[in-house]
Design a protein around this motif. Structure first.
Motif, short mmCIF file in Angstrom:
data_model
loop_
_atom_site.label_atom_id
_atom_site.label_comp_id
_atom_site.label_asym_id
_atom_site.label_seq_id
_atom_site.Cartn_x
_atom_site.Cartn_y
_atom_site.Cartn_z
N THR A 18 0.84 -1.21 0.00
CA THR A 18 0.00 0.00 0.00
C THR A 18 0.87 1.25 0.00
O THR A 18 1.75 1.41 0.84
N ALA A 20 0.99 5.40 0.16
CA ALA A 20 0.28 6.64 0.51
C ALA A 20 0.84 7.77 -0.34
O ALA A 20 2.05 8.01 -0.33
N ALA A 45 -3.40 4.88 -1.21
CA ALA A 45 -4.23 5.81 -0.46
C ALA A 45 -3.89 7.17 -1.05
O ALA A 45 -2.78 7.69 -0.87
N HIS A 67 -8.45 1.83 -5.11
CA HIS A 67 -7.70 2.73 -4.23
C HIS A 67 -8.61 3.40 -3.22
O HIS A 67 -9.82 3.41 -3.37
N ARG A 68 -7.96 4.00 -2.19
CA ARG A 68 -8.71 4.75 -1.19
C ARG A 68 -8.41 6.24 -1.43
O ARG A 68 -7.24 6.59 -1.64
N LEU A 85 -0.52 8.08 7.69
CA LEU A 85 -0.99 6.76 7.26
C LEU A 85 0.13 5.73 7.32
O LEU A 85 -0.07 4.58 7.71
#
Ligand code: COD
Length: 297
Positions: A18, A20, A45, A67-68, A85
């Motif tokens: 992941t 950020a 993210a 994705h966020r 994050l």
């Protein structure tokens, strides 16, 4: 690893992780994240202006589904949030989007909420230069403005760690200066000689360090022969340790803009790698930087 194709393949084997992204509302950044996702490297993210991210994704045909999106329109606050994050373990590594390098690095260095480890942070660039035949590392052309000898030793340790991760068990390092003789009026030549002595005494682990070396002697075996400079590094450097940020930045941009080089970059030494190259760099270069970040993580 001799090419970015091999770098990408090695990164794929470590993904997906992941990522950020700080201030993600940028065309090239979103395109790079999309490519990286489709290559199996990461999901992201995306911290930034949510409506702008959605609009750009629509224009680019990027599916935000995997994705966020974290809405934070202010770039500096987006940097702080993206760092958070990573600090909270919700992301594995960090990437610079559309904000100044210094703003992101200040968030990373923040004493309370940042990603410090007590270790020196520095940037490692990797370049694929047409016709060169192998990847070339350059450090530090992004973070440390005017490092002294102690800082250069730390920058070198960080870069060696990255090079070992891309498969170079005994990297060959040229400490660059304008000339290959020690001149007390040129501090970069003194640093080159001292770092090469420190390496000889084993202070950097398995590697070969030679300095001072002028640029031609670092990368051209013919020039090294011509000037009678021998040893394992001359003409065959894997890594160029530059005298300061100005010299390094000019060198990397000359290779990119005049020689058609492709570039990947990452800051290491923090709790997680920070994928970081110039805002003007292409989506493709940003993809390779994500791959390098993954390998460094
Ligand atoms: N590693 C670890 N700690 C560091 C480092 C480092 N490389 N640099 C600074 N720190 C720590 C210091 O020890 C101190 O505790 C704190 O961080 C603040 O230090 P300052 O006051 O020297 O740092 P800042 O905030 O003024 O600047 C740090 C930056 C990284 C922002 C600065 O060095 C910078 O602007 N670098 C150049 C970025 C840039 O514009 N690059 C252009 C090319 S894209």
């Amino acid at each position: 690893m001799r090419s970015f194709a091999e770098l990408l393949a090695a990164a794929k084997a470590r993904g997906p992780r992941t990522l950020a992204v700080a201030a993600a509302a940028d065309r090239e950044v979103l395109a790079a994240v999309d490519m990286a996702h489709r290559e199996g490297l990461c999901r992201a993210a995306l911290v930034g202006d949510a409506s702008r991210i959605a609009a750009l994704a629509g224009e680019l045909g990027v599916d935000l589904g995997p994705h966020r999106v974290v809405d934070e329109p202010d770039a500096e606050r987006a940097a702080v949030r993206a760092v958070e994050l990573v600090a909270m373990g919700e992301a594995d590594f960090l990437m610079k989007g559309m904000l100044p390098t210094a703003a992101l690095l200040r968030a990373v260095l923040d004493k309370e909420r940042g990603l410090r480890t007590g270790q020196m942070l520095s940037h490692v660039g990797l370049l694929e230069v047409p016709g060169f035949g192998r990847l070339l590392g350059i450090t530090d052309f992004v973070m440390n403005v005017a490092p002294d000898l102690k800082a250069k030793a730390a920058i070198l340790r960080n870069a060696l760690e990255v090079l070992r991760r891309i498969g170079l068990s005994e990297p060959r390092v040229a400490v660059l200066a304008a000339v290959e003789v020690v001149n007390p009026e040129m501090p970069a030549t003194l640093d080159g000689a001292l770092l090469s002595k420190m390496a000889e005494r084993g202070e950097f682990g398995p590697c070969h360090v030679d300095g001072p070396l002028a640029m031609d002697l670092a990368v051209s075996e013919e020039a090294a022969r011509h000037k009678g400079v021998g040893g394992p590094v001359a003409g065959r450097a894997d890594l160029l340790l530059v005298p300061d940020l100005n010299a390094g930045n000019i060198l990397y941009k000359a290779l990119v803009y005049l020689a058609g080089a492709r570039v990947a970059g990452v800051v290491v030494g923090a709790r997680a790698p920070v994928v970081l190259i110039s805002r003007a760099d292409t989506a493709e270069n940003k993809l390779y930087s994500i791959a390098l970040g993954l390998i460094a993580s």
